[in-house]
Design a protein around this motif. Structure first.
Motif, PDB file in Angstrom:
ATOM      1  N   ALA A  39     -49.431  72.031  24.818  1.00  0.00           N
ATOM      2  CA  ALA A  39     -48.291  72.679  24.153  1.00  0.00           C
ATOM      3  C   ALA A  39     -48.639  72.970  22.704  1.00  0.00           C
ATOM      4  O   ALA A  39     -49.345  72.200  22.059  1.00  0.00           O
ATOM      5  CB  ALA A  39     -47.059  71.767  24.200  1.00  0.00           C
ATOM      6  N   ASP A  40     -48.133  74.115  22.214  1.00  0.00           N
ATOM      7  CA  ASP A  40     -48.251  74.354  20.776  1.00  0.00           C
ATOM      8  C   ASP A  40     -47.436  73.297  20.063  1.00  0.00           C
ATOM      9  O   ASP A  40     -46.502  72.743  20.660  1.00  0.00           O
ATOM     10  CB  ASP A  40     -47.734  75.763  20.463  1.00  0.00           C
ATOM     11  CG  ASP A  40     -48.718  76.812  20.989  1.00  0.00           C
ATOM     12  OD1 ASP A  40     -48.283  77.733  21.683  1.00  0.00           O
ATOM     13  OD2 ASP A  40     -49.915  76.667  20.730  1.00  0.00           O
ATOM     14  N   GLY A  41     -47.642  73.020  18.859  1.00  0.00           N
ATOM     15  CA  GLY A  41     -48.531  73.232  17.747  1.00  0.00           C
ATOM     16  C   GLY A  41     -48.276  74.560  17.053  1.00  0.00           C
ATOM     17  O   GLY A  41     -47.660  75.469  17.495  1.00  0.00           O
ATOM     18  N   GLY A 114     -51.961  87.792   8.932  1.00  0.00           N
ATOM     19  CA  GLY A 114     -50.619  87.591   9.466  1.00  0.00           C
ATOM     20  C   GLY A 114     -50.329  86.155   9.841  1.00  0.00           C
ATOM     21  O   GLY A 114     -49.193  85.708   9.862  1.00  0.00           O
ATOM     22  N   ARG A 115     -51.408  85.373  10.106  1.00  0.00           N
ATOM     23  CA  ARG A 115     -51.208  83.978  10.487  1.00  0.00           C
ATOM     24  C   ARG A 115     -51.590  83.010   9.368  1.00  0.00           C
ATOM     25  O   ARG A 115     -51.775  81.833   9.590  1.00  0.00           O
ATOM     26  CB  ARG A 115     -52.019  83.634  11.728  1.00  0.00           C
ATOM     27  CG  ARG A 115     -51.374  84.083  13.002  1.00  0.00           C
ATOM     28  CD  ARG A 115     -52.171  83.684  14.211  1.00  0.00           C
ATOM     29  NE  ARG A 115     -51.660  82.451  14.826  1.00  0.00           N
ATOM     30  CZ  ARG A 115     -52.039  82.034  16.035  1.00  0.00           C
ATOM     31  NH1 ARG A 115     -52.959  82.711  16.709  1.00  0.00           N
ATOM     32  NH2 ARG A 115     -51.533  80.931  16.566  1.00  0.00           N
ATOM     33  N   ASN A 116     -51.682  83.519   8.144  1.00  0.00           N
ATOM     34  CA  ASN A 116     -52.042  82.620   7.043  1.00  0.00           C
ATOM     35  C   ASN A 116     -51.050  81.473   6.911  1.00  0.00           C
ATOM     36  O   ASN A 116     -51.403  80.397   6.465  1.00  0.00           O
ATOM     37  CB  ASN A 116     -52.132  83.395   5.718  1.00  0.00           C
ATOM     38  CG  ASN A 116     -53.458  84.135   5.570  1.00  0.00           C
ATOM     39  OD1 ASN A 116     -54.292  84.119   6.478  1.00  0.00           O
ATOM     40  ND2 ASN A 116     -53.648  84.786   4.441  1.00  0.00           N
ATOM     41  N   LYS A 148     -58.337  75.045  16.425  1.00  0.00           N
ATOM     42  CA  LYS A 148     -58.359  76.474  16.767  1.00  0.00           C
ATOM     43  C   LYS A 148     -58.369  77.303  15.507  1.00  0.00           C
ATOM     44  O   LYS A 148     -57.997  76.813  14.432  1.00  0.00           O
ATOM     45  CB  LYS A 148     -57.143  76.804  17.639  1.00  0.00           C
ATOM     46  CG  LYS A 148     -55.784  76.663  16.932  1.00  0.00           C
ATOM     47  CD  LYS A 148     -54.633  76.851  17.918  1.00  0.00           C
ATOM     48  CE  LYS A 148     -53.280  76.883  17.233  1.00  0.00           C
ATOM     49  NZ  LYS A 148     -52.161  77.064  18.167  1.00  0.00           N
ATOM     50  N   HIS A 149     -58.892  78.574  15.611  1.00  0.00           N
ATOM     51  CA  HIS A 149     -59.398  79.270  16.795  1.00  0.00           C
ATOM     52  C   HIS A 149     -60.884  79.486  16.560  1.00  0.00           C
ATOM     53  O   HIS A 149     -61.254  80.081  15.546  1.00  0.00           O
ATOM     54  CB  HIS A 149     -58.698  80.608  16.953  1.00  0.00           C
ATOM     55  CG  HIS A 149     -57.212  80.502  16.920  1.00  0.00           C
ATOM     56  ND1 HIS A 149     -56.472  80.500  15.743  1.00  0.00           N
ATOM     57  CD2 HIS A 149     -56.292  80.353  17.904  1.00  0.00           C
ATOM     58  CE1 HIS A 149     -55.172  80.371  16.031  1.00  0.00           C
ATOM     59  NE2 HIS A 149     -55.035  80.276  17.324  1.00  0.00           N
ATOM     60  N   PHE A 150     -61.658  78.960  17.435  1.00  0.00           N
ATOM     61  CA  PHE A 150     -63.114  78.886  17.251  1.00  0.00           C
ATOM     62  C   PHE A 150     -63.782  80.148  17.776  1.00  0.00           C
ATOM     63  O   PHE A 150     -63.802  80.362  18.980  1.00  0.00           O
ATOM     64  CB  PHE A 150     -63.647  77.645  17.993  1.00  0.00           C
ATOM     65  CG  PHE A 150     -65.045  77.259  17.654  1.00  0.00           C
ATOM     66  CD1 PHE A 150     -66.034  77.259  18.639  1.00  0.00           C
ATOM     67  CD2 PHE A 150     -65.404  76.890  16.366  1.00  0.00           C
ATOM     68  CE1 PHE A 150     -67.349  76.889  18.344  1.00  0.00           C
ATOM     69  CE2 PHE A 150     -66.707  76.530  16.075  1.00  0.00           C
ATOM     70  CZ  PHE A 150     -67.678  76.523  17.063  1.00  0.00           C
ATOM     71  N   ALA A 194     -61.677  81.534  20.373  1.00  0.00           N
ATOM     72  CA  ALA A 194     -60.837  82.588  19.786  1.00  0.00           C
ATOM     73  C   ALA A 194     -60.849  83.864  20.626  1.00  0.00           C
ATOM     74  O   ALA A 194     -61.692  84.052  21.492  1.00  0.00           O
ATOM     75  CB  ALA A 194     -61.331  82.908  18.376  1.00  0.00           C
ATOM     76  N   TYR A 195     -59.912  84.748  20.315  1.00  0.00           N
ATOM     77  CA  TYR A 195     -59.824  86.045  20.998  1.00  0.00           C
ATOM     78  C   TYR A 195     -60.994  86.962  20.631  1.00  0.00           C
ATOM     79  O   TYR A 195     -61.479  87.727  21.447  1.00  0.00           O
ATOM     80  CB  TYR A 195     -58.546  86.750  20.564  1.00  0.00           C
ATOM     81  CG  TYR A 195     -57.268  86.233  21.176  1.00  0.00           C
ATOM     82  CD1 TYR A 195     -56.209  85.824  20.380  1.00  0.00           C
ATOM     83  CD2 TYR A 195     -57.091  86.184  22.561  1.00  0.00           C
ATOM     84  CE1 TYR A 195     -55.028  85.365  20.929  1.00  0.00           C
ATOM     85  CE2 TYR A 195     -55.909  85.731  23.116  1.00  0.00           C
ATOM     86  CZ  TYR A 195     -54.882  85.328  22.289  1.00  0.00           C
ATOM     87  OH  TYR A 195     -53.700  84.873  22.841  1.00  0.00           O
ATOM     88  N   ASN A 196     -61.362  86.932  19.368  1.00  0.00           N
ATOM     89  CA  ASN A 196     -62.300  87.932  18.850  1.00  0.00           C
ATOM     90  C   ASN A 196     -63.731  87.643  19.247  1.00  0.00           C
ATOM     91  O   ASN A 196     -64.032  86.610  19.837  1.00  0.00           O
ATOM     92  CB  ASN A 196     -62.205  87.943  17.312  1.00  0.00           C
ATOM     93  CG  ASN A 196     -62.467  86.551  16.725  1.00  0.00           C
ATOM     94  OD1 ASN A 196     -61.565  85.717  16.760  1.00  0.00           O
ATOM     95  ND2 ASN A 196     -63.672  86.295  16.247  1.00  0.00           N
ATOM     96  N   SER A 226     -59.765  78.238  26.426  1.00  0.00           N
ATOM     97  CA  SER A 226     -59.684  79.578  25.831  1.00  0.00           C
ATOM     98  C   SER A 226     -58.355  79.750  25.122  1.00  0.00           C
ATOM     99  O   SER A 226     -57.373  79.082  25.456  1.00  0.00           O
ATOM    100  CB  SER A 226     -59.778  80.634  26.944  1.00  0.00           C
ATOM    101  OG  SER A 226     -58.552  80.642  27.684  1.00  0.00           O
ATOM    102  N   ASP A 227     -58.311  80.666  24.174  1.00  0.00           N
ATOM    103  CA  ASP A 227     -57.004  81.070  23.707  1.00  0.00           C
ATOM    104  C   ASP A 227     -56.327  81.771  24.883  1.00  0.00           C
ATOM    105  O   ASP A 227     -56.986  82.212  25.831  1.00  0.00           O
ATOM    106  CB  ASP A 227     -57.116  82.000  22.485  1.00  0.00           C
ATOM    107  CG  ASP A 227     -55.808  82.057  21.720  1.00  0.00           C
ATOM    108  OD1 ASP A 227     -55.837  82.427  20.537  1.00  0.00           O
ATOM    109  OD2 ASP A 227     -54.754  81.714  22.309  1.00  0.00           O
ATOM    110  N   TRP A 228     -55.045  81.859  24.804  1.00  0.00           N
ATOM    111  CA  TRP A 228     -54.286  82.358  25.973  1.00  0.00           C
ATOM    112  C   TRP A 228     -54.565  83.834  26.210  1.00  0.00           C
ATOM    113  O   TRP A 228     -54.177  84.688  25.418  1.00  0.00           O
ATOM    114  CB  TRP A 228     -52.802  82.080  25.747  1.00  0.00           C
ATOM    115  CG  TRP A 228     -52.329  80.773  26.333  1.00  0.00           C
ATOM    116  CD1 TRP A 228     -51.312  80.597  27.231  1.00  0.00           C
ATOM    117  CD2 TRP A 228     -52.862  79.473  26.109  1.00  0.00           C
ATOM    118  NE1 TRP A 228     -51.160  79.269  27.560  1.00  0.00           N
ATOM    119  CE2 TRP A 228     -52.111  78.553  26.897  1.00  0.00           C
ATOM    120  CE3 TRP A 228     -53.915  78.957  25.335  1.00  0.00           C
ATOM    121  CZ2 TRP A 228     -52.371  77.178  26.930  1.00  0.00           C
ATOM    122  CZ3 TRP A 228     -54.172  77.599  25.366  1.00  0.00           C
ATOM    123  CH2 TRP A 228     -53.407  76.720  26.144  1.00  0.00           C
TER     124      TRP A 228
END
Ligand code: GLC
Length: 755
Positions: A39-41, A114-116, A148-150, A194-196, A226-228
């Motif tokens: 769960a997030d976090g 945006g996530r700073n 995260k996010h690695f 991470a996604y990227n 993985s990230d979702w």
């Protein structure tokens, strides 16, 4: 079926265990491994019911909303962050959660990120220490943490496709370094890929990142999730070192087929199952929801801690003495919709349903009695003259106008980056007009990402940067404004005078699927302080209601490992206070790729008026190393290092210099090593001198212009064959053999080391 087969789970079952069973659960297999609830976090337990979503759309079980990372990062307080982690862990366990998906610990490369709000700092040292404390705290409660996010996920723009193009030095020294520190020191149960992409290879399918660096180099023994939705190719991900795809994509058959075709070794699946089983040992048996009365006690205690954490996070940027307010004499007007409708967290997957919430207006009214209030603006940003006029009237007869400004929810969130760091224009206009009638003005900011202050700060007698402070933020803000607590937050990221001054300005967020990290290691203050460029407020800055003095700096050798930096800090004011003493270090000799100073230690100390304390900070020699791309190793350069101690990266109070002989590593010389590298090596320069004596190059050296000699320094030895100097392939081979023999003799003396 033979006995051994009876013990071996079928291939399809193994494949299923490498993927989730729903949005929040991994897949279990009776007798093999249990399912885990994730769960997030990161700043609260976002426990959803069945179904659920990873985007922050659906609701979740009420949970304590702690200050998001932007605020925790501003506390510079590892002990406090560890306590918050432990509290989060207790609440997670009570809600049946096995792993909290946090901390978010990506570097704030640009103030536009945006996530700073969900990340800790622009600096890798501060990020690593605070994230490690968070992980230790969470895991002390028997719940796993998932860093995260690695890795190198520093923007939201095109986040699921963009390739972060980062040079090796910046990658190692800035973007991977905090993860390395946390993995090596706090042993997180999970790492989220991470996604990227990183330099063209998807992070979730990147063997160099997930296996070579994370596991083989750093010794990570947990589970990589993985990230979702981050996995594009299940088989490639498993081959690269990913253990668990979340959420499921229904592609188990692809994994089975790959094993059957010999394209994926079945042992990879066995290794995943082993890691999942080890996770079960770490987080224990499946939990049931705690009884309501137990949960109530946890929530009560956590709400108090959330308020304490918020009070230690806000950063007092300026204060001409107007703060703390004097309740007896200060007729206070409270201006701004954000005083009534608090912003206390960021948007997206981290969104929490708080167990309680108050507003600054309520908190101040409870303490001061009736206060004049006017919203002054609507958070939709549409200017409203009537609201302004009402606010000006409310401020006119007040002795102090406390103006709450900041970013509306829709201005920043996971999923997109900002394009400006300015406050909404209608809010700045309101401030100007209130300041024209109010004798004194205090501005309180609520924002997840940095906002520029240069254009309006002259209207304020004090500015309290409140970031996003969680559910206890309003009470904490009132505590700070009225002096029940003293501000002690420090900037964990630089506030630039203007966005275009920022080192990432020209390359963030990139485009066409690529984001080039052109500023390399010069992220945030490293850029401003190395170039001597002015900022609105520097990294590490923060005021309080007293003053501190530093003295008696002593730097003593701590054997081979480095130094010990000791100094005293005294509270020379008349109120209690918390000071964050900061230690920066950097090579004295200017170097084109090395920042002038980098944070290498800090301590938060509480002092009563007149009290003095001695601070001792270790400075490991290892912390002065840089990444040697040629040698693919951490290298300590010989030279003098400046030690700077102070109250921010620019407010240096004490300085000293230490010398290091470097790590005395001999990198094996080759035909491809440059003349400069040969000359820098003790064995190489001897061999080269003999060569110069025997060839035209030597004679030329004395008559050729110095700049031409310098030109030779960047030429690989082997290339000398092309310049008619009598250097042949045999000459080169001979030189290399002589140099290697010389290096072996030096290594045998023990005065030098192998890489
Ligand atoms: C989101 C986020 C990640 C979060 C996950 C689950 O997209 O990137 O931080 O933990 O999905 O919600």
């Amino acid at each position: 079926m033979a006995d051994h087969e009876a013990e071996r789970p079928p291939l399809a079952l193994k494949a299923s265990l490498t993927s989730g069973s729903d949005t929040w659960h991994s897949t279990g297999a009776p007798g093999l491994v249990r399912p885990f609830l994730l769960a997030d976090g990161p700043h609260g337990v976002r426990r959803q019911g069945e179904g659920g979503d990873a985007l922050g759309i659906g609701t979740s079980v009420p949970a304590t909303c702690f200050p998001p990372a932007v605020a925790l990062g501003s506390t510079w307080d590892t002990a406090l962050v560890r306590r918050v982690g432990a509290a989060l862990g207790r609440e997670a366990a009570a809600l049946e959660v096995d792993v909290i998906l946090g901390p978010g610990m990506n570097i704030k490369r640009s103030p536009l990120g945006g996530r700073n709000f969900e990340y800790l700092s622009e600096d890798p040292h501060l990020t690593g220490r605070l994230a490690a404390a968070y992980v230790e705290g969470v895991q002390s409660s028997g719940v796993g943490a998932c860093v995260k996010h690695f890795a190198v996920n520093n923007q939201e723009t095109d986040r699921m496709r963009v390739s972060a193009e980062v040079d090796q030095r910046a990658l190692r020294e800035v973007y991977l370094r905090p993860f390395e520190h946390v993995v090596r020191t706090a042993r997180p149960a999970m790492v989220m890929s991470a996604y990227n992409s990183v330099n063209g290879v998807a992070a979730s399918e990147n063997p160099w990142l997930l296996t070579r660096v994370l596991r083989e180099e750093w010794g990570f023994d947990g589970v990589v999730v993985s990230d979702w939705g981050a996995v594009n190719d299940r088989v490639a991900a498993l081959r690269a070192g990913l253990d668990l795809e979340m959420p499921p994509t229904g592609t188990d058959a692809e994994v089975v087929a790959a094993v059957e075709r010999g394209e994926l070794d079945e042992s990879v699946l066995d290794a995943v199952i082993d890691r999942l089983r080890r996770l079960a040992e770490r987080v224990g048996a499946a939990r049931t929801r705690a009884p309501e009365e137990e949960l109530a006690v946890i929530r009560r205690d956590n709400a108090e801690l959330a308020r304490e954490a918020a009070a230690r996070a806000a950063v007092l940027l300026t204060n001409d003495g107007v703060l703390p307010l004097d309740p007896s004499s200060d007729a206070v007007a409270v201006i701004g919709e954000l005083a009534r409708t608090p912003r206390f967290q960021g948007g997206g997957s981290s969104r929490i349903v708080p167990t309680g919430l108050s507003s600054a207006l309520d908190a101040l009214t409870r303490r001061l009695g009736a206060v004049r209030f006017a919203p002054g603006y609507a958070v939709d940003g549409v200017a409203d003259e009537a609201l302004v006029l009402e606010a000006v009237e409310a401020a006119r007869d007040a002795r102090v106008a406390v103006v709450f400004l900041g970013l509306p929810e829709h201005a920043e969130s996971e999923g997109f980056d900002r394009t400006t760091i300015d406050l909404p224009a209608d809010q700045v206009d309101l401030l100007e007009r209130v300041a024209a009638v109010a004798p004194r003005v205090v501005v309180v900011l609520s924002n997840g990402g940095v906002v520029s202050v240069a254009g309006w700060q002259h209207h304020a007698n004090a500015i309290l940067e409140g970031w996003l402070l969680g559910q206890g933020g309003a009470e904490a803000t009132a505590d700070l404004l009225l002096g029940d607590r003293a501000p002690s937050g420090r900037l964990a990221e630089t506030i630039p005078l203007r966005l275009s001054d920022h080192p990432s300005y020209l390359t963030f967020p990139g485009g066409d699927g690529v984001s080039v990290y052109g500023e390399s290691t010069f992220v945030g203050y490293r850029h401003f302080d190395t170039l001597g460029r002015p900022v609105a407020f520097p990294f590490g800055h923060g005021l309080t209601y007293t003053r501190f003095e530093y003295a008696d700096l002593r730097v003593t050798e701590a054997g081979e490992d480095g130094w010990e930096v000791t100094f005293s800090v005294a509270n020379t004011g008349d109120r209690d206070g918390l000071e964050v003493a900061q230690l920066y270090a950097g090579l004295v000799e200017e170097h084109p790729t090395r920042p002038r100073s980098e944070l290498r230690g800090f301590a938060k100390v509480e002092l009563r008026p007149g009290e003095t304390t001695t601070v001792t900070l270790p400075l490991p020699a290892a912390d002065l190393r840089t990444w040697d791309v040629r040698g693919q190793r951490w290298a300590l350069a010989a030279g003098d290092y400046a030690i700077r101690v102070g109250a921010s990266s620019q407010d240096v109070r004490l300085e000293a210099t230490v010398h290091s002989d470097g790590d005395r590593v001999l990198t094996p010389l080759t035909a491809q090593s440059t003349i400069a590298e040969w000359r820098a090596d003790p064995a190489g320069r001897e061999v080269l001198a003999a060569l110069l004596g025997r060839t035209a190059l030597g004679a030329a050296q004395s008559t050729v212009a110095p700049e031409l000699v310098r030109m030779f320094l960047s030429i690989p030895l082997d290339k000398l064959r092309s310049f008619g100097l009598g250097v042949t392939a045999e000459t080169v081979a001979g030189l290399v053999a002589q140099a290697r023999a010389g290096q072996e003799r030096l290594l045998a003396t023990g005065a030098y080391r192998r890489p």
